[in-house]
Design an enzyme around this catalytic site. Structure first.
Site, short mmCIF file in Angstrom:
data_model
loop_
_atom_site.label_atom_id
_atom_site.label_comp_id
_atom_site.label_asym_id
_atom_site.label_seq_id
_atom_site.Cartn_x
_atom_site.Cartn_y
_atom_site.Cartn_z
N ARG A 288 -13.47 -29.89 -56.74
CA ARG A 288 -14.54 -30.85 -57.08
C ARG A 288 -15.81 -30.06 -57.19
O ARG A 288 -16.74 -30.66 -57.53
CB ARG A 288 -14.45 -31.96 -56.49
CG ARG A 288 -13.04 -33.12 -56.82
CD ARG A 288 -13.30 -34.40 -56.39
NE ARG A 288 -14.12 -35.23 -57.30
CZ ARG A 288 -13.91 -35.67 -58.50
NH1 ARG A 288 -12.63 -35.86 -58.94
NH2 ARG A 288 -14.87 -36.16 -59.20
N GLY B 249 -18.23 -33.19 -61.42
CA GLY B 249 -17.96 -32.50 -60.09
C GLY B 249 -18.52 -33.25 -58.88
O GLY B 249 -18.93 -34.27 -59.10
N CYS B 250 -18.39 -32.67 -57.78
CA CYS B 250 -18.73 -33.15 -56.34
C CYS B 250 -17.58 -34.14 -56.17
O CYS B 250 -17.03 -34.83 -56.88
CB CYS B 250 -20.07 -34.02 -56.43
SG CYS B 250 -21.47 -33.23 -56.74
N GLY B 251 -17.31 -33.88 -54.64
CA GLY B 251 -16.27 -34.71 -54.27
C GLY B 251 -16.76 -35.42 -52.87
O GLY B 251 -17.79 -34.89 -52.21
#
Lengths: 259, 366
Positions: free
Chosen positions: B40, B11-13
């Protein structure tokens, strides 16, 4: 978002869906609904970042994707033909069982992870960890062909299947045809490269040989199919020698165990 | 107890845009890009860094502070009055929205350090600069004043972040009204550290900002190393170390970016062994000297200062990063689609090599 607000039309026997401003879940639900109605041909327009397209879909369905699809396209699919007329992102064909995915651009990382059947054709470059842990079973032999160059860990932990790397239609003139750690942990299947790979880039499980006559004929068949997908010259592809990289042993870590 | 929780470790964008000529553009552009990567994140953090947003106060440090309560604000402001010349201060303009639940007190101060006699002596005899004095003041507030956090401290730039999806944070701070020539954005999916206002990205110090997708498993080592140089980590988030590491290696030690990144994302020894003599010596020296600066763990980071934007992956490329160029603009994001969202027909798109920085510099810089 309301699935009924998706623009779905029928054009020349294909279901045409405009994916602009449509959430990926609604897009995929609409496709599955239409398949439930007996539709088998789809054109998706204005796709951009939509995830999980064609995931888990079985049967003889064809999907043309216009725009860059999101992560994990075609995961677990078994049978469809998906053509992406742009670049693809990461996770294409994860655990794919049958069918074909053709990308007329570049693909991201982790393409064909644990693939078990079918074909993935990438016209240009592909990222890291392509074909990682591909596997085969009798005549169920998955194939990934990369027309450009590939990054590190190409064919890592391969248990079966065929990876073919051409290095021809690449964006990156200065890069080597493949990165490092190619075939690390490989214990089945084969990697065919158009040209020789520097020794230091190979996993220690590999040996380099020249393909046999019958292997070359098999390669040619695969390459012709690839060339057809992207309107390329198959003879030009086959004009240079290929090298085969395969594991020395099907059980490379056998001597780590007591039995 | 939530047993449905599933850890999505990729995850994380991230998204970043730079206009190399310094032409400023609205925050609505980066917002569209990060919004397209909505999935994300999980709503536990969103944030932006923007450069060139305070042209009328170019030469003042713009301190953005968040306070948990009024006492923290009183203490911090008293501290600021003692140690800085506060040119002016105001609440950071916000537009309340039901998407953002409960926010801290958000203030900004345009300041210069009030240099004491002792500090003046240091500046004359040691390599101490005004920037160093500002860093000290930031560390002091973050560490010693409970409930007060400086979340940006650079000149003519600012961070805007909090708990919420980034597009909602953008609406909350009305980023469409700001114009900058570098923007970065982050959509958080916390895996190791809590989701709280101070823990959202970007992390900053002076005009460094960093947004990060990944996990810094070397956090403890990096933190202890940084403490030796006066940086204390107080924001409960692994990414914090990267901001300070950049400040240490690039600003204080003067390392060129490529050298600094080869300390953060060091080449493998087997790669170094195959290098030419000079390169081998250099890379070996960097690994020996800056071993504790090495960032272990999967990552994709975008970091910036007023001079440019840099994208970097860990050496085994365990997180995505795509770069594109169109005219004076360079774009960097976790997904190509996030770039196409704002630069639709961009032709020059590529995937960087893991461990090699992509550096987009300003054409004219001081």
């Amino acid at each position: 978002m309301n699935a009924r607000s998706i623009k779905i039309t029928k054009e020349n026997g294909a279901v045409s869906i405009d994916a602009e401003h449509i959430y990926y879940r609604d897009l995929n639900r609409a496709i599955r609904d239409e398949i439930g109605n007996g539709e088998t041909s789809f054109r998706l327009k204005n796709v951009n970042g939509h995830r999980y397209i064609a995931d888990g879909i079985c049967g003889d369905v064809s999907i043309d994707v216009f725009g860059v699809p999101g992560q994990d396209l075609g995961a677990f699919m078994s049978g469809p033909t998906v053509r992406i007329h742009n670049n693809a992102q990461d996770g294409v064909g994860n655990t794919m069982d049958a069918g074909k995915i053709a990308v007329s651009g570049m693909a991201g990382d982790v393409c064909g992870y644990a693939m078990r059947g079918g074909k993935i054709h990438i016209m240009r470059d592909a990222g890291y960890r392509i074909g990682i842990h591909m596997k085969e079973y009798y005549d169920r032999i998955p194939v990934i062909i990369v027309g450009g160059k590939a990054g590190d860990f190409f064919g890592e932990y391969m248990a079966g299947g065929r990876l073919i790397l051409l290095g021809m239609y690449s964006l990156y003139q200065e890069r080597s045809i493949v990165g490092n750690f190619m075939g690390t942990g490989m214990h089945g299947g084969a990697i065919y490269v158009r040209g020789k790979v520097d020794g230091h880039r190979l996993g220690k499980e590999l040996i380099e040989t020249k393909p046999s006559e019958s292997e070359l004929r098999y390669l040619e068949e695969l390459v012709f199919d690839f060339a057809r997908d992207f309107d390329l010259d198959a003879n030009e592809i086959m004009a240079e020698p290929f090298f085969k990289y395969a594991p020395k042993s099907h059980r490379p870590y056998g001597n780590l165990y007591a039995y | 107890m939530n047993h449905q929780y599933q850890k999505d470790i990729s995850g994380c964008g991230l998204s970043g845009i730079i206009n190399a000529k310094g032409e400023r553009f609205s925050g609505s552009v980066i917002t569209r890009s990060i919004r397209s990567q909505h999935d994300r994140g999980n709503g536990l953090g969103g944030g932006f860094a923007a450069y060139g947003i305070y042209p009328q106060h170019k030469n003042l440090y713009a301190f953005h502070l968040m306070y948990d309560h009024h006492t923290a604000q009183e203490k911090a402001e008293s501290c600021l009055r003692e140690t800085m010349f506060v040119h002016h201060q105001e609440p950071i303009p916000i537009m309340p929205t039901e998407k953002i639940q409960a926010h801290p007190i958000l203030m900004r101060y345009f300041v210069l350090p009030a240099i004491t006699d002792e500090e003046k002596k240091e500046m004359e005899t040691l390599p101490v600069t005004e920037d160093d004095l500002v860093v000290r003041r930031v560390m002091h507030i973050n560490n010693d004043i409970d409930g007060a956090y400086v979340f940006s401290s650079g000149k003519d730039m600012g961070a805007f972040k909090g708990v919420g999806f980034p597009e909602d944070i953008s609406d909350f701070f009305m980023l469409g009204d700001y114009h900058g020539y570098i923007w970065t954005a982050h959509n958080r999916f916390p895996t190791n550290t809590p989701g709280w206002w101070g823990g959202a990205h970007p992390f900053t110090i002076l005009d460094w900002s960093i947004v990060h997708n990944g996990e810094i498993s070397s956090y403890g080592i990096n933190k202890r190393y940084l403490e030796m140089f006066g940086y204390t980590c107080s924001l409960f988030t692994d990414t914090e170390v990267v901001a300070y590491m950049l400040d240490l290696l690039i600003r204080r030690h003067g390392l060129p970016i490529e050298i600094a990144t080869s300390a953060l994302a060091a080449p493998f020894w087997q790669v170094i062994e195959r290098c030419e003599n000079e390169d081998r010596e250099l890379l070996t020296a960097i690994r020996m000297v800056y071993g504790s600066a090495l960032l272990n763990g999967p990552f994709a980071i975008l970091f910036a200062n007023r001079r440019g934007l840099v994208g970097l992956n860990d050496r085994v490329k365990l997180r995505p990063l795509v770069v594109a160029k169109k005219g004076d603009f360079t774009y960097m994001a976790s997904e190509e689609s996030a770039i196409r969202e704002i630069a639709g027909d961009v032709k020059e798109v590529w995937s960087p090599i893991a461990g090699e920085p992509v550096i987009a510099s300003m054409e004219d810089h001081d």
